[in-house]
Design a protein around this motif. Structure first.
Motif, PDB file in Angstrom:
ATOM      1  N   THR A   1       0.830  -1.187   0.000  1.00 44.53           N
ATOM      2  CA  THR A   1       0.000   0.000   0.000  1.00 44.53           C
ATOM      3  C   THR A   1       0.875   1.251   0.000  1.00 44.53           C
ATOM      4  O   THR A   1       1.729   1.422   0.853  1.00 44.53           O
ATOM      5  CB  THR A   1      -0.913   0.017   1.230  1.00 44.53           C
ATOM      6  OG1 THR A   1      -1.719  -1.160   1.213  1.00 44.53           O
ATOM      7  CG2 THR A   1      -1.809   1.223   1.216  1.00 44.53           C
TER       8      THR A   1
ATOM      9  N   ASP B   1     -12.149  -2.546   3.189  1.00 42.47           N
ATOM     10  CA  ASP B   1     -11.287  -3.002   2.098  1.00 42.47           C
ATOM     11  C   ASP B   1     -11.544  -2.225   0.815  1.00 42.47           C
ATOM     12  O   ASP B   1     -10.677  -2.138  -0.052  1.00 42.47           O
ATOM     13  CB  ASP B   1     -11.492  -4.501   1.837  1.00 42.47           C
ATOM     14  CG  ASP B   1     -11.005  -5.361   2.986  1.00 42.47           C
ATOM     15  OD1 ASP B   1      -9.976  -5.005   3.586  1.00 42.47           O
ATOM     16  OD2 ASP B   1     -11.648  -6.381   3.283  1.00 42.47           O
TER      17      ASP B   1
ATOM     18  N   ARG C   1      -6.721  -5.626  -1.030  1.00 46.12           N
ATOM     19  CA  ARG C   1      -6.590  -5.273   0.389  1.00 46.12           C
ATOM     20  C   ARG C   1      -7.037  -6.434   1.276  1.00 46.12           C
ATOM     21  O   ARG C   1      -6.401  -6.746   2.283  1.00 46.12           O
ATOM     22  CB  ARG C   1      -7.429  -4.036   0.701  1.00 46.12           C
ATOM     23  CG  ARG C   1      -6.961  -2.764   0.022  1.00 46.12           C
ATOM     24  CD  ARG C   1      -7.837  -1.592   0.427  1.00 46.12           C
ATOM     25  NE  ARG C   1      -7.465  -0.375  -0.261  1.00 46.12           N
ATOM     26  CZ  ARG C   1      -6.456   0.404   0.098  1.00 46.12           C
ATOM     27  NH1 ARG C   1      -5.730   0.076   1.152  1.00 46.12           N
ATOM     28  NH2 ARG C   1      -6.174   1.499  -0.574  1.00 46.12           N
ATOM     29  N   ALA C   2      -8.140  -7.063   0.891  1.00 47.11           N
ATOM     30  CA  ALA C   2      -8.671  -8.160   1.702  1.00 47.11           C
ATOM     31  C   ALA C   2      -7.699  -9.335   1.751  1.00 47.11           C
ATOM     32  O   ALA C   2      -7.528  -9.962   2.802  1.00 47.11           O
ATOM     33  CB  ALA C   2     -10.019  -8.614   1.147  1.00 47.11           C
TER      34      ALA C   2
ATOM     35  N   ARG D   1      -4.907  -8.346   4.099  1.00 48.93           N
ATOM     36  CA  ARG D   1      -5.398  -8.226   5.477  1.00 48.93           C
ATOM     37  C   ARG D   1      -5.678  -9.592   6.086  1.00 48.93           C
ATOM     38  O   ARG D   1      -5.269  -9.879   7.220  1.00 48.93           O
ATOM     39  CB  ARG D   1      -6.676  -7.366   5.488  1.00 48.93           C
ATOM     40  CG  ARG D   1      -7.337  -7.269   6.867  1.00 48.93           C
ATOM     41  CD  ARG D   1      -8.622  -6.461   6.823  1.00 48.93           C
ATOM     42  NE  ARG D   1      -9.575  -6.959   5.851  1.00 48.93           N
ATOM     43  CZ  ARG D   1     -10.311  -8.060   6.005  1.00 48.93           C
ATOM     44  NH1 ARG D   1     -10.192  -8.791   7.111  1.00 48.93           N
ATOM     45  NH2 ARG D   1     -11.161  -8.448   5.059  1.00 48.93           N
ATOM     46  N   GLU D   2      -6.375 -10.434   5.341  1.00 45.13           N
ATOM     47  CA  GLU D   2      -6.706 -11.760   5.848  1.00 45.13           C
ATOM     48  C   GLU D   2      -5.445 -12.597   6.063  1.00 45.13           C
ATOM     49  O   GLU D   2      -5.342 -13.358   7.031  1.00 45.13           O
ATOM     50  CB  GLU D   2      -7.656 -12.473   4.881  1.00 45.13           C
ATOM     51  CG  GLU D   2      -9.070 -11.938   4.904  1.00 45.13           C
ATOM     52  CD  GLU D   2      -9.854 -12.427   6.113  1.00 45.13           C
ATOM     53  OE1 GLU D   2      -9.412 -13.390   6.762  1.00 45.13           O
ATOM     54  OE2 GLU D   2     -10.912 -11.837   6.413  1.00 45.13           O
TER      55      GLU D   2
ATOM     56  N   GLU E   1      -2.518 -11.525   6.865  1.00 45.26           N
ATOM     57  CA  GLU E   1      -1.870 -11.037   8.086  1.00 45.26           C
ATOM     58  C   GLU E   1      -2.611 -11.551   9.320  1.00 45.26           C
ATOM     59  O   GLU E   1      -1.987 -12.006  10.288  1.00 45.26           O
ATOM     60  CB  GLU E   1      -1.838  -9.514   8.083  1.00 45.26           C
ATOM     61  CG  GLU E   1      -1.153  -8.925   9.319  1.00 45.26           C
ATOM     62  CD  GLU E   1      -1.098  -7.424   9.294  1.00 45.26           C
ATOM     63  OE1 GLU E   1      -0.291  -6.853  10.063  1.00 45.26           O
ATOM     64  OE2 GLU E   1      -1.851  -6.799   8.510  1.00 45.26           O
ATOM     65  N   GLU E   2      -3.953 -11.498   9.279  1.00 47.68           N
ATOM     66  CA  GLU E   2      -4.744 -11.923  10.431  1.00 47.68           C
ATOM     67  C   GLU E   2      -4.632 -13.423  10.690  1.00 47.68           C
ATOM     68  O   GLU E   2      -4.657 -13.861  11.837  1.00 47.68           O
ATOM     69  CB  GLU E   2      -6.214 -11.552  10.207  1.00 47.68           C
ATOM     70  CG  GLU E   2      -6.478 -10.049  10.217  1.00 47.68           C
ATOM     71  CD  GLU E   2      -7.925  -9.717   9.891  1.00 47.68           C
ATOM     72  OE1 GLU E   2      -8.714 -10.662   9.655  1.00 47.68           O
ATOM     73  OE2 GLU E   2      -8.276  -8.519   9.860  1.00 47.68           O
TER      74      GLU E   2
ATOM     75  N   PRO F   1       2.504  -7.740   5.507  1.00 47.38           N
ATOM     76  CA  PRO F   1       2.080  -7.351   4.156  1.00 47.38           C
ATOM     77  C   PRO F   1       3.122  -6.551   3.391  1.00 47.38           C
ATOM     78  O   PRO F   1       3.186  -6.629   2.163  1.00 47.38           O
ATOM     79  CB  PRO F   1       0.820  -6.518   4.416  1.00 47.38           C
ATOM     80  CG  PRO F   1       0.313  -6.981   5.737  1.00 47.38           C
ATOM     81  CD  PRO F   1       1.550  -7.290   6.538  1.00 47.38           C
TER      82      PRO F   1
END
Length: 239
Positions: free
Chosen positions: A15, A102, A112-113, A116-117, A119-120, A126
């Motif tokens: 990003t 997102d 983005r999703a 993000r997912e 990383e989670e 990322p």
């Protein structure tokens, strides 16, 4: 490995300024066949299950992350927790449903999703991932998910592992050499009659949507080796 003209540091796939950057610059040479797949493959070449024309389905994304390990190119996978409502206990790519933050599902939202997912679910950093493309959206009828497979290069590997045991049972990498090994390939047979490709790797049976995507990537990238499609692995009704 051979690299294209720009260096990876000049093509950060993260990003920047509020936008998610897609870049094919600085990728290792062995990823070039995968890049060609991203540029040319059509939805029907990946799956017979395509998003409903009426727009139904929950928008989601998965991260298909290529890295380079001790045995060469590899993919990051995880095993979903057995307590989850959908696809419990199955090996899969990191990923999940898009959240409102997102953004546009037809724009940067899936990118983005996916990050993000990942990383989670795995603790992945990322900032070390260079996203270089996305495959056409596909559909998983059993769960109603419309999935965008997002492809990335693990430019700067970071430690990964189980973040939340309620979501993830384990996180692991699989060498591409093992995925192309004919001894590790089989056909799953569900009691419903559905048949699909499978991979027996890292003490796991990779099947379903994830195996289907891997199978098609190997095929269209020219990495597939002849394998015995009559070798069958049965599945039960809980799968």
């Amino acid at each position: 490995m051979a690299r294209v003209s720009e260096t990876a540091s000049e093509a950060a796939g993260e990003t920047q300024g509020g936008s998610v950057v897609l870049s094919k610059q600085g990728l290792p040479g062995w990823l070039e066949p995968v890049v060609r797949v991203v540029e040319t493959v059509r939805p029907v070449q990946l799956s017979r299950f395509l998003p409903p024309e009426d727009g139904a389905g929950r928008q989601s994304a998965v991260l298909i992350l290529f890295g380079e390990g001790e045995r060469g190119p590899e993919l990051l996978l995880m095993e979903r927790a057995g307590s989850l409502r959908s696809h419990a206990g199955q090996p899969s790519f990191p990923g999940g449903a898009l959240d409102a933050e997102d953004g546009d599902p037809k724009g940067e939202g899936p990118l983005r999703a996916a990050l993000r997912e990942a990383e989670e679910e795995t603790g992945l950093a990322p900032g070390g991932v260079q996203l270089f493309g996305a495959l056409p959206r596909l559909y998983i009828p059993v769960s109603g998910f419309v999935v965008t497979p997002v492809l990335g290069w693990w430019r700067e590997p970071s430690p990964v592992g189980v973040v939340d045991p309620a979501e993830t049972a384990r996180v692991f990498t699989v060498p591409v050499a093992d995925l192309t090994d004919p001894d590790n390939r089989a056909t799953t047979v569900h009691p419903s009659g559905h048949r699909g490709p499978a991979f027996l790797v890292e003490s796991a049976l990779v099947w379903g949507f994830t195996a289907g995507i891997i199978d098609r990537l190997l095929h269209y990238a020219g990495w597939e080796r002849p394998w015995d499609r009559d070798k069958q692995v049965p599945l039960d009704w809980r799968s």
